[in-house]
Design a protein around this motif. Structure first.
Motif, PDB file in Angstrom:
ATOM      1  N   UNK A   1       0.851  -1.197   0.000  1.00 46.33           N
ATOM      2  CA  UNK A   1       0.000   0.000   0.000  1.00 46.33           C
ATOM      3  C   UNK A   1       0.881   1.239   0.000  1.00 46.33           C
ATOM      4  N   UNK A   2       0.597   2.197  -0.910  1.00 48.14           N
ATOM      5  CA  UNK A   2       1.408   3.395  -1.030  1.00 48.14           C
ATOM      6  C   UNK A   2       1.202   4.349   0.124  1.00 48.14           C
ATOM      7  N   UNK A   3       2.047   5.346   0.168  1.00 48.92           N
ATOM      8  CA  UNK A   3       1.948   6.360   1.221  1.00 48.92           C
ATOM      9  C   UNK A   3       0.702   7.221   1.017  1.00 48.92           C
ATOM     10  N   UNK A   4       0.296   7.865   2.090  1.00 50.08           N
ATOM     11  CA  UNK A   4      -0.777   8.859   2.031  1.00 50.08           C
ATOM     12  C   UNK A   4      -0.145  10.241   2.004  1.00 50.08           C
ATOM     13  N   UNK A   5      -0.561  11.063   1.063  1.00 53.91           N
ATOM     14  CA  UNK A   5      -0.120  12.453   0.980  1.00 53.91           C
ATOM     15  C   UNK A   5      -1.326  13.330   1.287  1.00 53.91           C
ATOM     16  N   UNK A   6      -1.286  14.044   2.394  1.00 50.61           N
ATOM     17  CA  UNK A   6      -2.366  14.955   2.774  1.00 50.61           C
ATOM     18  C   UNK A   6      -1.952  16.372   2.385  1.00 50.61           C
ATOM     19  N   UNK A   7      -2.838  17.079   1.709  1.00 48.87           N
ATOM     20  CA  UNK A   7      -2.580  18.463   1.307  1.00 48.87           C
ATOM     21  C   UNK A   7      -3.686  19.329   1.887  1.00 48.87           C
ATOM     22  N   UNK A   8      -3.321  20.325   2.666  1.00 43.71           N
ATOM     23  CA  UNK A   8      -4.304  21.253   3.232  1.00 43.71           C
ATOM     24  C   UNK A   8      -3.716  22.653   3.210  1.00 43.71           C
ATOM     25  N   UNK A   9      -4.582  23.648   3.295  1.00 41.27           N
ATOM     26  CA  UNK A   9      -4.090  25.018   3.297  1.00 41.27           C
ATOM     27  C   UNK A   9      -3.096  25.239   4.419  1.00 41.27           C
ATOM     28  N   UNK A  10      -3.483  24.848   5.632  1.00 40.84           N
ATOM     29  CA  UNK A  10      -2.581  24.940   6.779  1.00 40.84           C
ATOM     30  C   UNK A  10      -2.216  23.541   7.241  1.00 40.84           C
ATOM     31  N   UNK A  11      -0.989  23.393   7.693  1.00 44.09           N
ATOM     32  CA  UNK A  11      -0.505  22.124   8.224  1.00 44.09           C
ATOM     33  C   UNK A  11      -0.366  22.261   9.730  1.00 44.09           C
ATOM     34  N   UNK A  12      -0.979  21.350  10.481  1.00 42.58           N
ATOM     35  CA  UNK A  12      -0.796  21.349  11.936  1.00 42.58           C
ATOM     36  C   UNK A  12       0.650  21.008  12.254  1.00 42.58           C
ATOM     37  N   UNK A  13       1.190  21.631  13.286  1.00 41.71           N
ATOM     38  CA  UNK A  13       2.559  21.324  13.698  1.00 41.71           C
ATOM     39  C   UNK A  13       2.581  19.974  14.416  1.00 41.71           C
ATOM     40  N   UNK A  14       3.744  19.320  14.482  1.00 41.59           N
ATOM     41  CA  UNK A  14       3.821  18.063  15.240  1.00 41.59           C
ATOM     42  C   UNK A  14       3.328  18.215  16.677  1.00 41.59           C
ATOM     43  N   UNK A  15       3.578  19.369  17.288  1.00 42.23           N
ATOM     44  CA  UNK A  15       3.117  19.601  18.658  1.00 42.23           C
ATOM     45  C   UNK A  15       1.596  19.643  18.718  1.00 42.23           C
TER      46      UNK A  15
END
Length: 464
Positions: A1-15
């Motif tokens: 199964x391939x990776x998932x690429x999520x694209x959004x206007x803003x990216x949540x930080x790891x924190x």
């Protein structure tokens, strides 16, 4: 199964993904952790041309890669503040009267989408699947296709999709719908939104829609579906209970001095029906004198898009209404409306929900409205509050244990508040059980997994 690429206007930080972020970020991050992949989008920073055109900033967190880029001031003004939030947002929420259209802003919107797509192509692998989120990125698949990308690409719209006669007020509406048809799967919050899109396709794009929701238009084949975004109700319940003895809750309870509490939490936005809500609460105090001094409305409305003039005006209007109503009904020891124009930690809000007798959620138009679902999940099942909910929230189709209201009817909302305030315990418990069953049936994981399952089932190249 391939990776998932999520694209959004803003990216949540790891924190943020570890607790303070909202439900969407939690759900998306969970999918990324399971499949491994990349979360790509704007960092939220406005930067110089030199910084913007450098490569994405990369941060690794386990199997997840966060890849973010900054926007130049021009790109921010045209793509984000301009076409996305001064044109698309109001029109998609049926507020054509508040929308403006500028050709240079639309050109900037498409330019930034093409630029972001070009940045992402360098991170892609052949078997990746791409999940694009929300109205900022309608042309994104079209831009990727122009770069030669043939991967499966899905799109989920978190806000309403308007009826054709409404979207016609955007001059390049046909270009936007054509861009949507470059995705392989389109996800909508409600059946009403999906039908509005289908209506446009069949009546105005000379396309066809089959019985299984497959669409053919503009030389493309794609699939559409309804995916109701949810929450993790048991996790919210556990957190609300854990925080209910914290000082902020004790302080609130002490200050209420036994009064009933109505809670509302919304971004400061004209789509949320805030002014109408204040006027309905005023009707309660007007028509039911016994509640004067005995019920308090707490409205938390964090500022948003404060550099957009329309949002400055709604803040001024709301502050004026709160002041007027408080001036009319306050006493030396009583303030009817506590209006807080500030941001609170999500789990602090859940514990405040748990203490309230009514959740008052009355948007004029909304894609889903997760606050409604969070309010239900946060309740004490032994002594639950009542959700008063707008019929124009997507959540209204699921939360049948709520008291449903029309936000344009102040007296109708007032009567629902009266009913909720006097509702017997047994009925409150029954309604809460009905709503919780709906939340568990369609939680955030079901939304995420059903969309990705359907996207992965699309044959590669089907749409071409």
């Amino acid at each position: 199964m391939g990776r998932l690429i999520v694209v959004s206007n803003r990216v949540a930080t790891p924190t943020e993904t570890k607790g303070s972020a909202g439900g969407l970020a939690v759900g998306v991050f969970g999918a990324l952790k399971d499949a491994g992949g990349v979360w790509f989008g704007w960092s939220g920073d406005v930067v110089s041309e030199t910084v913007a055109h450098a490569g994405p900033t990369i941060v690794h967190e386990g199997r997840v890669t966060f890849a973010t880029v900054g926007l130049t001031r021009k790109d921010y003004d045209q793509y984000y503040r301009g076409f996305s939030n001064a044109t698309l947002w109001p029109v998609f929420h049926y507020r054509n009267d508040l929308a403006r259209y500028e050709r240079d802003e639309y050109a900037g919107y498409r330019r930034v989408n093409a630029w972001l797509a070009h940045k992402l192509t360098r991170l892609l692998e052949p078997d990746d699947i791409i999940w694009v989120h929300d109205y900022h990125l309608i042309p994104f698949a079209e831009a990727l296709r122009a770069e030669g990308v043939t991967n499966r690409i899905g799109f989920f719209l978190h806000i309403p999709f308007p009826a054709p006669q409404i979207i016609f007020s955007i001059p390049p509406h046909e270009e936007l719908v054509k861009s949507l048809c470059c995705f392989d799967l389109l996800g909508f919050q409600t059946t009403t939104d999906q039908l509005a899109f289908h209506d446009y396709i069949t009546r105005h794009a000379r396309g066809t829609v089959s019985a299984d929701d497959r669409v053919e238009a503009f030389g493309r084949h794609l699939r559409t579906g309804v995916y109701r975004i949810g929450v993790f109700p048991d996790e919210i319940a556990e957190q609300a209970q854990r925080y209910e003895s914290r000082q902020h809750v004790l302080d609130l309870k002490q200050s209420l001095e036994g009064r009933k509490l109505i809670m509302s939490v919304d971004r400061l936005d004209y789509s949320k029906g805030l002014v109408e809500r204040f006027r309905a609460f005023e009707q309660l105090l007007e028509r039911s004198p016994e509640w004067r001094g005995n019920v308090t409305l707490v409205q938390i409305a964090p500022p948003t898009r404060s550099d957009v003039e329309t949002y400055q005006l709604i803040r001024q209007e709301l502050e004026g209404e709160a002041g007027r109503i408080n001036g009319r009904y306050s006493g030396l020891d009583y303030t009817p409306i506590r209006y807080l124009n500030q941001r609170y930690d999500r789990w602090k809000l859940m514990s405040l929900f748990r203490e309230s007798q009514i959740g008052f959620v009355t948007p004029l138009h909304d894609g889903m409205n997760l606050v409604a679902k969070e309010y239900v999940a946060a309740q004490n099942p032994d002594d639950p509050g009542v959700l008063v909910l707008s019929i124009f929230a997507g959540a209204a189709a699921e939360l049948s244990g709520s008291l449903l209201v029309n936000p344009h009817d102040a007296i109708g909302m007032c009567e629902a508040l009266q009913q909720a305030l006097s509702m017997p315990l047994k009925e409150r418990q029954r309604r809460h059980q009905v709503n919780m069953a709906a939340l568990r049936k369609n939680d955030l994981g079901v939304w995420r997994d059903s969309f990705l399952r359907d996207l992965r089932s699309v044959p590669v190249g089907e749409g071409h």
